[in-house]
Design a protein around this motif. Sequence first.
Motif, PDB file in Angstrom:
ATOM      1  N   GLU A  13      -5.656 -10.873  10.717  1.00 30.74           N
ATOM      2  CA  GLU A  13      -5.538 -11.593   9.448  1.00 30.74           C
ATOM      3  C   GLU A  13      -6.151 -10.784   8.305  1.00 30.74           C
ATOM      4  O   GLU A  13      -5.585 -10.715   7.203  1.00 30.74           O
ATOM      5  CB  GLU A  13      -6.223 -12.954   9.568  1.00 30.74           C
ATOM      6  N   ALA A  14      -7.297 -10.163   8.557  1.00 27.84           N
ATOM      7  CA  ALA A  14      -7.939  -9.344   7.529  1.00 27.84           C
ATOM      8  C   ALA A  14      -7.085  -8.121   7.204  1.00 27.84           C
ATOM      9  O   ALA A  14      -6.997  -7.704   6.045  1.00 27.84           O
ATOM     10  CB  ALA A  14      -9.322  -8.902   8.005  1.00 27.84           C
ATOM     11  N   ALA A  15      -6.438  -7.568   8.216  1.00 26.38           N
ATOM     12  CA  ALA A  15      -5.558  -6.417   7.987  1.00 26.38           C
ATOM     13  C   ALA A  15      -4.361  -6.822   7.135  1.00 26.38           C
ATOM     14  O   ALA A  15      -3.896  -6.039   6.297  1.00 26.38           O
ATOM     15  CB  ALA A  15      -5.086  -5.855   9.328  1.00 26.38           C
ATOM     16  N   GLY A  16      -3.864  -8.041   7.326  1.00 25.51           N
ATOM     17  CA  GLY A  16      -2.763  -8.529   6.501  1.00 25.51           C
ATOM     18  C   GLY A  16      -3.165  -8.666   5.042  1.00 25.51           C
ATOM     19  O   GLY A  16      -2.409  -8.286   4.145  1.00 25.51           O
ATOM     20  N   VAL A  17      -4.355  -9.186   4.800  1.00 19.50           N
ATOM     21  CA  VAL A  17      -4.866  -9.314   3.433  1.00 19.50           C
ATOM     22  C   VAL A  17      -5.073  -7.920   2.829  1.00 19.50           C
ATOM     23  O   VAL A  17      -4.740  -7.675   1.661  1.00 19.50           O
ATOM     24  CB  VAL A  17      -6.190 -10.102   3.414  1.00 19.50           C
ATOM     25  N   LEU A  18      -5.614  -7.009   3.624  1.00 16.67           N
ATOM     26  CA  LEU A  18      -5.831  -5.643   3.158  1.00 16.67           C
ATOM     27  C   LEU A  18      -4.503  -4.983   2.791  1.00 16.67           C
ATOM     28  O   LEU A  18      -4.411  -4.275   1.780  1.00 16.67           O
ATOM     29  CB  LEU A  18      -6.548  -4.836   4.241  1.00 16.67           C
ATOM     30  N   ALA A  19      -3.472  -5.238   3.591  1.00 18.43           N
ATOM     31  CA  ALA A  19      -2.146  -4.688   3.303  1.00 18.43           C
ATOM     32  C   ALA A  19      -1.628  -5.201   1.965  1.00 18.43           C
ATOM     33  O   ALA A  19      -1.019  -4.442   1.190  1.00 18.43           O
ATOM     34  CB  ALA A  19      -1.173  -5.048   4.424  1.00 18.43           C
ATOM     35  N   ASP A  20      -1.863  -6.475   1.675  1.00 15.15           N
ATOM     36  CA  ASP A  20      -1.443  -7.032   0.385  1.00 15.15           C
ATOM     37  C   ASP A  20      -2.174  -6.354  -0.772  1.00 15.15           C
ATOM     38  O   ASP A  20      -1.613  -6.161  -1.847  1.00 15.15           O
ATOM     39  CB  ASP A  20      -1.723  -8.538   0.342  1.00 15.15           C
ATOM     40  N   GLU A  21      -3.422  -5.995  -0.539  1.00 16.52           N
ATOM     41  CA  GLU A  21      -4.257  -5.436  -1.609  1.00 16.52           C
ATOM     42  C   GLU A  21      -4.005  -3.950  -1.854  1.00 16.52           C
ATOM     43  O   GLU A  21      -3.963  -3.513  -3.016  1.00 16.52           O
ATOM     44  CB  GLU A  21      -5.735  -5.649  -1.253  1.00 16.52           C
ATOM     45  N   VAL A  22      -3.859  -3.180  -0.784  1.00 16.74           N
ATOM     46  CA  VAL A  22      -3.803  -1.718  -0.941  1.00 16.74           C
ATOM     47  C   VAL A  22      -2.497  -1.100  -0.455  1.00 16.74           C
ATOM     48  O   VAL A  22      -2.300   0.106  -0.591  1.00 16.74           O
ATOM     49  CB  VAL A  22      -4.988  -1.042  -0.202  1.00 16.74           C
ATOM     50  N   GLY A  23      -1.606  -1.916   0.101  1.00 18.81           N
ATOM     51  CA  GLY A  23      -0.355  -1.390   0.624  1.00 18.81           C
ATOM     52  C   GLY A  23      -0.433  -1.181   2.125  1.00 18.81           C
ATOM     53  O   GLY A  23      -1.449  -0.692   2.634  1.00 18.81           O
ATOM     54  N   LEU A  24       0.612  -1.545   2.816  1.00 16.86           N
ATOM     55  CA  LEU A  24       0.624  -1.456   4.275  1.00 16.86           C
ATOM     56  C   LEU A  24       0.335  -0.036   4.757  1.00 16.86           C
ATOM     57  O   LEU A  24      -0.355   0.171   5.755  1.00 16.86           O
ATOM     58  CB  LEU A  24       1.984  -1.919   4.804  1.00 16.86           C
ATOM     59  N   GLU A  25       0.874   0.945   4.041  1.00 18.31           N
ATOM     60  CA  GLU A  25       0.712   2.342   4.464  1.00 18.31           C
ATOM     61  C   GLU A  25      -0.740   2.805   4.426  1.00 18.31           C
ATOM     62  O   GLU A  25      -1.104   3.812   5.054  1.00 18.31           O
ATOM     63  CB  GLU A  25       1.577   3.266   3.591  1.00 18.31           C
ATOM     64  N   ASN A  26      -1.589   2.073   3.716  1.00 16.47           N
ATOM     65  CA  ASN A  26      -2.996   2.463   3.600  1.00 16.47           C
ATOM     66  C   ASN A  26      -3.910   1.684   4.545  1.00 16.47           C
ATOM     67  O   ASN A  26      -5.139   1.853   4.493  1.00 16.47           O
ATOM     68  CB  ASN A  26      -3.471   2.261   2.162  1.00 16.47           C
ATOM     69  N   VAL A  27      -3.327   0.840   5.375  1.00 14.24           N
ATOM     70  CA  VAL A  27      -4.129   0.072   6.333  1.00 14.24           C
ATOM     71  C   VAL A  27      -4.343   0.923   7.578  1.00 14.24           C
ATOM     72  O   VAL A  27      -3.394   1.278   8.276  1.00 14.24           O
ATOM     73  CB  VAL A  27      -3.449  -1.252   6.711  1.00 14.24           C
ATOM     74  N   THR A  28      -5.586   1.262   7.834  1.00 11.06           N
ATOM     75  CA  THR A  28      -5.960   2.040   9.008  1.00 11.06           C
ATOM     76  C   THR A  28      -7.107   1.336   9.722  1.00 11.06           C
ATOM     77  O   THR A  28      -7.731   0.415   9.167  1.00 11.06           O
ATOM     78  CB  THR A  28      -6.413   3.453   8.615  1.00 11.06           C
ATOM     79  N   VAL A  29      -7.378   1.776  10.924  1.00 10.42           N
ATOM     80  CA  VAL A  29      -8.509   1.210  11.652  1.00 10.42           C
ATOM     81  C   VAL A  29      -9.801   1.482  10.872  1.00 10.42           C
ATOM     82  O   VAL A  29     -10.669   0.611  10.766  1.00 10.42           O
ATOM     83  CB  VAL A  29      -8.595   1.804  13.075  1.00 10.42           C
ATOM     84  N   ALA A  30      -9.916   2.667  10.307  1.00 15.19           N
ATOM     85  CA  ALA A  30     -11.116   3.010   9.542  1.00 15.19           C
ATOM     86  C   ALA A  30     -11.262   2.125   8.309  1.00 15.19           C
ATOM     87  O   ALA A  30     -12.366   1.648   7.992  1.00 15.19           O
ATOM     88  CB  ALA A  30     -11.062   4.484   9.128  1.00 15.19           C
ATOM     89  N   ALA A  31     -10.154   1.884   7.601  1.00 15.41           N
ATOM     90  CA  ALA A  31     -10.204   1.038   6.408  1.00 15.41           C
ATOM     91  C   ALA A  31     -10.575  -0.390   6.780  1.00 15.41           C
ATOM     92  O   ALA A  31     -11.328  -1.065   6.057  1.00 15.41           O
ATOM     93  CB  ALA A  31      -8.860   1.065   5.695  1.00 15.41           C
ATOM     94  N   LEU A  32     -10.067  -0.853   7.907  1.00 19.52           N
ATOM     95  CA  LEU A  32     -10.386  -2.206   8.355  1.00 19.52           C
ATOM     96  C   LEU A  32     -11.851  -2.299   8.774  1.00 19.52           C
ATOM     97  O   LEU A  32     -12.517  -3.307   8.501  1.00 19.52           O
ATOM     98  CB  LEU A  32      -9.469  -2.588   9.521  1.00 19.52           C
ATOM     99  N   ALA A  33     -12.348  -1.259   9.404  1.00 24.64           N
ATOM    100  CA  ALA A  33     -13.754  -1.243   9.802  1.00 24.64           C
ATOM    101  C   ALA A  33     -14.663  -1.316   8.575  1.00 24.64           C
ATOM    102  O   ALA A  33     -15.684  -2.020   8.578  1.00 24.64           O
ATOM    103  CB  ALA A  33     -14.048   0.018  10.618  1.00 24.64           C
ATOM    104  N   ARG A  34     -14.277  -0.597   7.526  1.00 25.51           N
ATOM    105  CA  ARG A  34     -15.075  -0.650   6.294  1.00 25.51           C
ATOM    106  C   ARG A  34     -15.082  -2.055   5.708  1.00 25.51           C
ATOM    107  O   ARG A  34     -16.082  -2.492   5.124  1.00 25.51           O
ATOM    108  CB  ARG A  34     -14.524   0.346   5.272  1.00 25.51           C
TER     109      ARG A  34
END
Length: 204
Positions: A13-34
């Motif tokens: 769910e957090a990755a989905g929100v992150l994708a909305d904010e920064v673009g799906l192509e920028n969602v990585t495990v590292a970005a999610l960890a941050r």
Amino acid sequence: MARERLTVDRLTEAAGVLADEVGLENVTVAALARRFDVKDASLYAHLRNAADLRTRIALLAVDEFAERVATAVAGRAGKDALVAFADAYRAFALERPGLYAATQTRVDPAIAATPPSYVRTIELTYGMLRAYGLTEPDLTDAVRLLRSTFHGFSTLEANGGFAADRDVRASWERTVEALHVLLEHWPRAGTAAPTGAASPHRVT
């Protein structure tokens, strides 16, 4: 203060929100960890790899899309169903751009065949168009037309591609109205093409 326990659902769910904010192509495990202020390794207790994360985002996206469309078209048929379907599609694409992009992700067919949302989305789309009296191969052709039109319009709108003074919502409504008229007068497969129609061998 102790951190909330990480779960695969919470991460997705957090990755989905992150994708909305920064673009799906920028969602990585590292970005999610941050996002959770943890080390990358902490996430691998729940995720196999980056591909697994992308697949989970895609499944989440299809779940939400199917639920929105199902709610919108419930109890409707014909033009009313088409308008409700179209509006739900556009709203999802504009409100959740990252998740919408994830619905376009190619998922392993073995995985896509399991979640009911994929089947539900297909059934909703084909069921709506059967109300126009369409059968195969016209049914699949009409599905492809709607998908191409809705995707193209929503993507252009999201990217600021419409610069004319004409109200975008008004153009959208006219587009859906035109699709309704076309579906009601669909040229059935096997019927003669009108004079002057493009050759099937010509790229148009």
